[in-house]
Design an enzyme around this catalytic site. Structure first.
Site, PDB file in Angstrom:
ATOM      1  N   GLY A   1       2.452   8.657  -1.880  1.00 56.52           N
ATOM      2  CA  GLY A   1       2.648   8.558  -3.318  1.00 56.52           C
ATOM      3  C   GLY A   1       1.347   8.739  -4.079  1.00 56.52           C
TER       4      GLY A   1
ATOM      5  N   GLY B   1      -0.352   7.361  -7.839  1.00 58.82           N
ATOM      6  CA  GLY B   1      -0.149   6.489  -8.993  1.00 58.82           C
ATOM      7  C   GLY B   1      -1.338   6.582  -9.915  1.00 58.82           C
TER       8      GLY B   1
ATOM      9  N   GLY C   1      -4.552   5.980  -8.023  1.00 60.93           N
ATOM     10  CA  GLY C   1      -4.990   7.004  -7.085  1.00 60.93           C
ATOM     11  C   GLY C   1      -3.879   7.286  -6.094  1.00 60.93           C
TER      12      GLY C   1
ATOM     13  CB  VAL D   1       0.053   5.313  -2.120  1.00 61.52           C
ATOM     14  CG1 VAL D   1       0.380   4.086  -1.283  1.00 61.52           C
ATOM     15  CG2 VAL D   1      -0.073   4.944  -3.582  1.00 61.52           C
TER      16      VAL D   1
ATOM     17  CE  LYS E   1      -0.579   0.620  -4.786  1.00 60.98           C
ATOM     18  NZ  LYS E   1       0.342   1.437  -5.447  1.00 60.98           N
TER      19      LYS E   1
ATOM     20  CG  ASP F   1       2.988   0.986 -15.146  1.00 62.67           C
ATOM     21  OD1 ASP F   1       3.912   1.329 -15.922  1.00 62.67           O
ATOM     22  OD2 ASP F   1       2.411   1.787 -14.391  1.00 62.67           O
TER      23      ASP F   1
END
Ligand SMILES: *[C@@H]1O[C@H](CO)[C@@H](O)[C@H](O)[C@H]1NC(C)=O
Ligand SMILES: *[C@@H]1O[C@H](CO)[C@@H](O)[C@H](O)[C@H]1NC(C)=O
Ligand SMILES: *[C@@H]1O[C@H](CO)[C@@H](O)[C@H](O)[C@H]1NC(C)=O
Ligand SMILES: *[C@@H]1O[C@H](CO)[C@@H](O)[C@H](O)[C@H]1NC(C)=O
Ligand SMILES: *[C@@H]1O[C@H](CO)[C@@H](O)[C@H](O)[C@H]1NC(C)=O
Ligand SMILES: *[C@@H]1O[C@H](CO)[C@@H](O)[C@H](O)[C@H]1NC(C)=O
Ligand SMILES: *[C@@H]1O[C@H](CO)[C@@H](O)[C@H](O)[C@H]1NC(C)=O
Length: 924
Positions: free
Chosen positions: A626, A628, A631, A633, A647, A741
């Site tokens: 992923g 985000g 940064g 993942v 992360k 978030d």
């Protein structure tokens, strides 16, 4: 006393007289020019603020620019000054005028005096958007030096005089939106420097004459749309070598020549709304085509032409009512740049196969065809109304089969309550609210390559800042999108209340002369709302502090959200600074002296970089799971077999070592079953190591993108779990943490589908791209479009109730399986307005079909909680703890027999329509 005053008066009069007399007799400025200015001042009302007692070239008169020697007037630039009256014949007596701009004075009317055409040294003439009428005289041909002629948006009538051919220097010809008629003169062929023919929106008629177009005409924009041209498009049009945009739409043309296909440079071609007959022309040569619209003609029935898929740059294709037959070729969807395709009102049949849909595809309109099936899934906007597939399969496709309703955006008021015409200045100083009078108007785009949307805003802002010396930062510009081709623009003075008259004048002049460049965006017109005349001063009674609880009526129209939240980003720095001051963690800072050392923690482990490299095969791309705000993942496996998610900070973080350390110490003390656990961290390169949560995100599960099937009970359990996790952050963590978030893609599901909230506190850790190199430490305001608390957006006051709002949006996602923003609609507004209209019954069509069989009392109770969470004003929202309790009560009331899970995979197919990409607001 009386005599004294009388004496003073006559003394004053005398001085005044002398001054006036002297300044005139010693003036440098040519007296003839001064006489012309006097005549203009006399002819116009309200009176221009020129001080006739002084010398125009030596004291600066508004809008007057002199030549180098201060002897003659070179430029007269007075756009949008609210001038009423006519153009006096004296205008022709300027000694050496080169630029005349009187655009946007809508009450400046009458016909153009013949004397105007004596100004043979004019290079630029801008009279756009005024009230002029009458015909264009033969004398137009006197302007032999003219490079720009902008007479658009007046009421000129009659035909274009053939003497226009004498304007051999002309580059820019804009006569659009007038009442001109007749044939186009052949003499246009002599304009050997012309790049722009903008003649749209008139009543030109007859055949476009053969002979105008030739290879020596360097045209890039040919805009002849919205006229009454008829007959054939002349074959010589194919000899234009540099043409980029051609619009011949909205005429009554009947025949199109194959020579069109020779204009290889063409990127935009619109021939829609004509009466073109015969077979679709073979346009296979137009290999640079980006936007093509051939809709609404009378082409003979035929299949979708196969040359279309050679257009590898094609981004928009429309061929509505084009008599297309047969199936929709699958190749069409694999064009990598294609974003929009409108093929409605044809006779396309068979199955729509979207399995090869390209990455850019955002809107597909196939309404009113004969499509009987659909294959594959699609995440953009799909319109299939009026196809047989909607009868046979209505539930699966309910969004695609519903009529699309138009929403009309309205402007919200921002953080200050300002008097009429004023608005909150986004460039105001830290923590203050400054009402300012922006220079505002609309930008109308004539031939966009994409529909106006979020992607264009940065381009426009950048264009403004780069082309306008008076603009220092993009913060000064607020842009909102009003339609596919119109944007509202407000330009604010930097940290001030109003522009002064000279500044406003020069900005408008740059826009009127198209000196503001938006690369790649195509032609535009700027139309100011009116003269720039800030009334007195702003109402400052309310401006000292940030206003709370303003009934902004934050409509959840996407456009409005964009403005507000775009605004939130504009305010980012301010909010950051404000937050630094009230930093909730300050008291927690310990041992400041050993800034560089690793934090001493219980529980969380310190990993060596080498260890993490081994766990991820050197951060191999295959391990990426992923991306985000913080940064990338990566998934990794430790030698013990334990799986971890790493992360890795994106770019070089500018965060100080002490701050990183503090954040980790904080996060590592937060432990809860419904929060993703921090396993450790790496100090060499800023990395955070979390437990790996195997079942993906709630977002993916709702999309049907994972193997997880979510029935009603599971959804309730997930809602309870994530509410508990958030309540813990708000109430039990020490110090309290506001997530900032909350969204469905930050709620992870473990092997037992237990919800685990991720990424809390991370918004403070994300690297700051902006402060590159200056070592500036900042915390970030971060959020995701669609989830952002409107009150936070307007007041920048962060509280745990902002998380409650975002969580309310997640609850609505859980019950509808829709994205927060889809097809330009915000879920909050959609559900709320349906609820207000007709309660649960009216909301039913919006719910996920999977849940329609659930007990109505439960659905109703759940919606009630969700809608209270998304109340506009934070005070009316429940706390996270209350939310958890209420949903728990709903879940616990379900009898256990009902809790069996349905596992049939085909139910997961439900999430077909209306998914847009969620836009995460990141720092610029
Ligand atoms: C022209 O006038 C301006 C003041 O408006 C002055 O600054 C400039 O020096 C003058 N130039 C000449 C050549 O006199
Ligand atoms: C033009 O004049 C009319 C009436 O005289 C006035 O109402 C209007 O505001 C004026 N428009 C502009 C743009 O000055
Ligand atoms: C045009 O400019 C020339 C010098 O550049 C000057 O002699 C002439 O008078 C000007 N004519 C007009 C009509 O402005
Ligand atoms: C055509 O031009 C007229 C006059 O400028 C305008 O009112 C109308 O909206 C235009 N129509 C289209 C379809 O652009
Ligand atoms: C052109 O087509 C329109 C409908 O598309 C029709 O109403 C009109 O009569 C046609 N005009 C001519 C000249 O064929
Ligand atoms: C225009 O097209 C029609 C129908 O295809 C044809 O009959 C006619 O001859 C064409 N006219 C010209 C000038 O090519
Ligand atoms: C689709 O339409 C074409 C042309 O009208 C026809 O030949 C074909 O049989 C149709 N196919 C289906 C599946 O209906």
């Amino acid at each position: 006393m009386a005599t004294n005053r009388k004496g003073l008066l006559s003394y004053r009069f005398c001085i005044c007289f002398l001054l006036q007399h002297c300044s005139l007799s010693f003036a440098l400025t040519n007296q003839q020019d001064v006489i012309v200015l006097k005549a203009l001042k006399q002819a116009w009302s309200p009176t221009i603020s020129w001080n006739l007692g002084t010398d125009p070239c030596q004291t600066s008169w508004l809008g007057i620019f002199c030549d180098d020697g201060n002897t003659t007037i070179a430029k007269l630039i007075l756009p949008a000054q609210g001038i009423s009256g006519t153009l006096p014949h004296e205008i022709g007596s300027f000694v050496n005028l080169q630029i005349l701009d009187l655009s946007y004075n809508r009450n400046l009317t009458g016909s153009l005096p013949l004397q105007l055409f004596r100004l043979t040294n004019l290079t630029e003439l801008y009279l756009q958007d005024c009230g002029f009428y009458g015909s264009l005289p033969q004398d137009l041909g006197n302007f032999v030096s003219l490079t720009t002629l902008s007479l658009n948006r007046n009421f000129f009538s009659g035909s274009i005089p053939h003497t226009i051919g004498q304007l051999s220097e002309l580059v820019w010809l804009d006569l659009s939106s007038n009442e001109l008629s007749g044939n186009l003169p052949l003499s246009l062929a002599r304009l050997r420097r012309a790049r722009h023919f903008h003649l749209q929106g008139n009543s030109f008629s007859g055949v476009i004459p053969a002979g105008i177009f030739n290879s020596k005409l360097p045209l890039i924009h040919l805009l002849l749309h919205n006229n009454s041209f008829e007959g054939s498009i002349p074959a010589d049009i194919g000899s234009l070598k540099e043409l980029d945009i051609m619009r011949l739409d909205h005429n009554t043309l009947t025949n199109v020549s194959g020579s069109l296909a020779h204009i290889v440079s063409l990127t935009t071609l619109r021939l829609d709304h004509n009466n073109l007959t015969g077979d679709l022309p073979d346009l296979s040569g137009l290999i640079n085509m980006q936007v093509m619209d051939l809709s609404n003609n009378q082409f003979s029935p035929g299949p979708v032409p196969s040359w279309l898929w050679k257009f590898t740059n094609l981004s928009a294709l429309a061929l509505e009512a084009g008599n297309l037959l047969g199936s929709v070729p699958t190749n069409l969807f694999s064009l990598q740049r294609l974003a929009l395709m409108r093929l409605g009102y044809n006779s396309l049949n068979g199955t729509l196969d979207l399995r090869m849909a390209g990455p850019s595809l955002a809107e597909l309109d196939f309404q009113q065809n004969n499509l009987s099936g659909i294959l594959g899934s699609f995440t953009g906007t799909l319109n299939l109304q009026g196809n047989p597939v909607c009868q046979t399969n209505p539930n699966h496709l309910d969004i695609a089969c519903l009529p699309v309703s138009e929403s009309s955006p309205s402007l919200p008021s921002l953080s200050c309550r300002c008097q009429r015409g004023f608005a909150s200045n986004p460039s105001a100083a830290l923590g203050s609210c400054l009402c300012a009078y922006p220079l505002s108007g609309i930008l109308v785009f004539t031939a966009l390559k994409v529909n106006l949307d979020l992607r264009l805003i940065p381009i426009l802002k950048d264009g403004f800042v780069k082309s306008t010396p008076l603009l220092d930062t993009e913060d000064q510009i607020v842009i909102s999108i009003l339609s596919d081709v119109i944007a509202n623009i407000s330009i604010f003075p930097q940290n001030a209340e109003a522009w002064d008259a000279d500044q406003a004048n020069s900005i408008i002049a740059l826009l009127s002369s198209k000196a503001v460049l938006f690369p790649g965006v195509g032609p535009y017109e700027y139309l100011p709302f009116g003269p720039y005349s800030p009334p007195g001063t702003a109402d400052e009674s309310l401006s000292a502090s940030v206003q709370v609880g303003i009934g902004t009526g934050i409509a959840a129209f996407a456009a409005v959200l964009v403005i507000i939240c775009g605004y939130a980003v504009l305010q980012k720095k301010r909010a950051e600074k404000a937050e630094e001051i009230s930093k909730p963690f300050v008291s927690w800072v310990s041992m400041r002296e050993d800034k560089g050392g690793p934090p001493k923690l219980k529980g969380a482990r310190l990993f060596a970089l080498a260890e993490l490299k081994r766990a991820t095969h050197n951060f191999n791309k295959a391990h990426e799971i992923g991306v985000g705000g913080y940064g990338k993942v990566y998934k990794g496996t430790l030698p013990s077999g334990e799986q971890i998610a790493i992360k890795k900070a994106q770019a070089r973080s500018h965060q100080g070592a002490a701050e990183f350390r503090n954040e980790i110490e904080l996060l590592s003390r937060v432990h809860h079953k419904n929060l993703v656990c921090l396993v450790g961290f790496c100090f060499e390169e800023r990395m955070l190591v979390y437990e790996y949560v195997p079942n993906g995100t709630l977002h993916e599960a709702l999309l049907g993108n994972s193997s997880v099937i979510l029935d009603w009970q599971r959804r309730l359990t997930i809602a309870v779990g994530s509410a508990r996790g958030l309540a813990y952050l708000h109430n039990e963590a020490n110090p309290p943490v506001i997530h900032r978030d909350v969204k469905s893609s930050n709620i992870l599901l473990d092997q037992n589908l237990v919800a685990k909230v991720a990424d809390f506190g991370l918004s403070r850790l994300a690297p700051d791209d902006e402060g590159s190199g200056d070592g500036h430490v900042s915390t970030q305001v971060k959020g995701t479009l669609g989830y952002l608390d409107p009150e936070y957006c307007t007041t920048q006051r962060l509280s745990d109730k902002s998380d409650v709002y975002s969580f309310g949006v997640v609850l609505l996602e859980l019950i509808t399986s829709r994205q927060p923003i889809a097809q330009g609609k915000h879920i909050v507004r959609e559900v709320r307005s349906a609820w207000q209209k007709g309660g649960l019954q009216a909301v039913m069509p919006l719910l996920d079909p999977l849940l329609k069989a659930s007990p109505t009392s439960e659905l109703r109770a759940f919606l009630d909680v969700a809608l209270r969470c998304v109340e506009e004003e934070a005070v009316f929202r429940p706390t996270m703890k209350q939310v958890g309790k209420e949903i728990e009560a709903i879940r616990d009331a379900i009898p256990h027999t009902q809790a069996g899970f349905s596992t049939s995979k085909d139910l997961a197919f439900q999430y077909s329509g209306g998914y847009d990409i969620a836009l995460t607001i990141e720092p610029k």
